[in-house]
Design an enzyme around this catalytic site. Structure first.
Site, PDB file in Angstrom:
ATOM      1  N   ASP A 115       0.943  -1.083  -0.174  1.00 20.79           N
ATOM      2  CA  ASP A 115       0.187   0.026  -0.047  1.00 20.79           C
ATOM      3  C   ASP A 115       0.902   1.199  -0.028  1.00 20.79           C
ATOM      4  O   ASP A 115       1.570   1.600   0.858  1.00 20.79           O
ATOM      5  CB  ASP A 115      -1.006  -0.003   1.259  1.00 20.79           C
ATOM      6  CG  ASP A 115      -1.833   0.966   1.212  1.00 20.79           C
ATOM      7  OD1 ASP A 115      -1.980   2.152   0.262  1.00 20.79           O
ATOM      8  OD2 ASP A 115      -2.511   1.118   2.122  1.00 20.79           O
ATOM      9  N   THR A 150      -1.975  -1.027  -3.725  1.00 22.10           N
ATOM     10  CA  THR A 150      -3.462  -0.581  -3.452  1.00 22.10           C
ATOM     11  C   THR A 150      -3.567   1.059  -3.188  1.00 22.10           C
ATOM     12  O   THR A 150      -3.878   1.699  -2.055  1.00 22.10           O
ATOM     13  CB  THR A 150      -4.109  -1.450  -2.244  1.00 22.10           C
ATOM     14  OG1 THR A 150      -3.079  -1.118  -0.944  1.00 22.10           O
ATOM     15  CG2 THR A 150      -4.080  -2.708  -2.347  1.00 22.10           C
ATOM     16  N   THR A 188      -8.115   2.177  -4.330  1.00 18.77           N
ATOM     17  CA  THR A 188      -9.113   1.727  -3.377  1.00 18.77           C
ATOM     18  C   THR A 188      -9.988   2.903  -2.996  1.00 18.77           C
ATOM     19  O   THR A 188     -11.241   2.370  -2.555  1.00 18.77           O
ATOM     20  CB  THR A 188      -8.120   1.638  -2.146  1.00 18.77           C
ATOM     21  OG1 THR A 188      -7.461   3.095  -1.909  1.00 18.77           O
ATOM     22  CG2 THR A 188      -7.353   0.375  -2.155  1.00 18.77           C
ATOM     23  N   VAL A 228     -19.610   6.051   4.091  1.00 19.88           N
ATOM     24  CA  VAL A 228     -19.916   6.083   5.562  1.00 19.88           C
ATOM     25  C   VAL A 228     -19.169   7.526   6.052  1.00 19.88           C
ATOM     26  O   VAL A 228     -18.069   7.891   5.591  1.00 19.88           O
ATOM     27  CB  VAL A 228     -19.112   5.027   6.320  1.00 19.88           C
ATOM     28  CG1 VAL A 228     -19.492   5.071   7.698  1.00 19.88           C
ATOM     29  CG2 VAL A 228     -19.417   3.651   5.507  1.00 19.88           C
ATOM     30  N   THR A 235      -8.304   1.944   7.900  1.00 19.42           N
ATOM     31  CA  THR A 235      -9.059   1.035   7.073  1.00 19.42           C
ATOM     32  C   THR A 235      -8.304   0.521   5.696  1.00 19.42           C
ATOM     33  O   THR A 235      -8.460  -0.338   5.196  1.00 19.42           O
ATOM     34  CB  THR A 235     -10.432   2.202   6.650  1.00 19.42           C
ATOM     35  OG1 THR A 235      -9.680   3.359   6.050  1.00 19.42           O
ATOM     36  CG2 THR A 235     -11.294   2.541   7.380  1.00 19.42           C
ATOM     37  N   ASP A 237      -5.197  -0.154   5.853  1.00 21.31           N
ATOM     38  CA  ASP A 237      -4.504  -1.279   6.185  1.00 21.31           C
ATOM     39  C   ASP A 237      -5.305  -2.368   6.591  1.00 21.31           C
ATOM     40  O   ASP A 237      -4.797  -3.581   6.101  1.00 21.31           O
ATOM     41  CB  ASP A 237      -3.806  -0.915   7.781  1.00 21.31           C
ATOM     42  CG  ASP A 237      -3.155   0.437   7.938  1.00 21.31           C
ATOM     43  OD1 ASP A 237      -2.426   0.628   6.839  1.00 21.31           O
ATOM     44  OD2 ASP A 237      -3.094   1.091   8.727  1.00 21.31           O
TER      45      ASP A 237
END
Length: 314
Positions: A115, A150, A188, A228, A235, A237
């Protein structure tokens, strides 16, 4: 039942005493999904840095190397996966690359899930929250040895030097990222307009496989998940860890892997926001402590997520 060969992950990420970011957000889901997880804690903090206060220690690249040497001396440095996230230090990141390259010599099938945490967009404006000199290291050293990356939209733009305004441009950027090395790219989150409307967030995935005859096949998907309304930490991770797990279990089906990952994410976030609001009380904004991911409470959802978000094949 035939015994699945144990699958071992080396996860080099932050550790917090309280809460769920970095290794604390990745380890539990991976263990629940059947992986052996060996963690190197790149920092040890009391809590994540979104709180008013935080204290702790940072591991430097020499200390990382020393830990790896210990594993090597005992000949326990064979891994199936390496997972990395937020890093602030160029020499630490360069050492991670050295370790990944050595582990890939040990096991040519090793998959490195990265990431490339560098920054994000707020109200359409992107900004980096790591030092600028990390970008060339990610672009020129890390991404070329990664197998799954990601990035969010802003990070994908940074890595390729291309802005994304349309889905078509996003797919082109993902192709550029494939060309740099990784065969799986998942953007993502993005500020692209979702077909389902403004209350949805778009993620895009692309999996490029080279067939035996040398031809390349690319599977591309779009995932729209309900937004949300809260700022969560950890999040990304959690997402990378679950994507690692589900791509392992569905190696040639990025659609299913992403549906399970994003659905599990939704379950965790919905449970977290509900609980945070209850703790904060009517009309109060939940604080950092109240917004910590409800990880343990979501064990069943992580293990066997009910698919509540479907992906579209593009």
């Amino acid at each position: 039942m035939e015994l699945e060969r144990e699958c071992r992950v080396l996860s080099i990420q932050s550790h917090v005493v309280r809460g769920y970011v970095g290794n604390k957000a990745a380890t539990f889901p991976l263990q629940v999904l059947g992986f052996e997880v060996d963690t190197v804690n790149s920092v040890q903090f009391s809590n994540h840095t979104g709180y008013a206060h935080w204290k702790g220690q940072v591991l430097n690249s020499d200390e990382l190397h020393e830990l790896y040497e210990g594993l090597k001396l005992n000949k326990v440095n064979r891994y199936d996966y390496v997972l990395t996230g937020y890093t602030r230090d160029t020499s630490f990141l360069a050492m991670v690359v050295d370790i990944v390259q050595e582990l890939k010599q040990q096991n040519s099938n090793l998959v490195y899930v990265c990431d490339p945490v560098m920054g994000d967009k707020w109200n359409g404006e992107g900004s980096m929250y790591v030092p600028k000199d990390l970008l060339p290291v990610y672009r020129d050293k890390v991404v070329p040895v990664a197998d799954i990356i990601t990035p969010n939209q802003f990070e994908a733009e940074l890595l390729t030097g291309r802005k994304i305004q349309t889905e078509k441009e996003a797919l082109e950027v993902m192709d550029m990222l494939h060309a740099m090395g990784p065969e799986t790219v998942v953007i993502t989150s993005s500020d692209l307009q979702a077909p389902l409307g403004n209350d949805y967030l778009i993620a895009l995935g692309s999996h490029r496989k080279t067939k035996a005859d040398g031809t390349k096949v690319t599977q591309r998907i779009r995932v729209e998940s309900p937004k949300v309304d809260a700022v969560f930490v950890g999040t990304g991770d959690l997402f990378a860890a679950m994507l690692l797990a589900w791509t392992h279990k569905h190696p040639n089906n990025l659609k299913v892997a992403c549906e399970k990952t994003v659905s599990a994410m939704q379950h965790v976030l919905q449970r977290t926001i509900k609980s945070a609001k209850a703790q904060a009380g009517e009309g109060n904004k939940p604080n950092s402590a109240q917004l910590e991911l409800r990880m343990v409470q979501s064990k069943k959802d992580i293990e066997n997520p009910e698919i509540i978000v479907k992906a579209t094949v593009l």
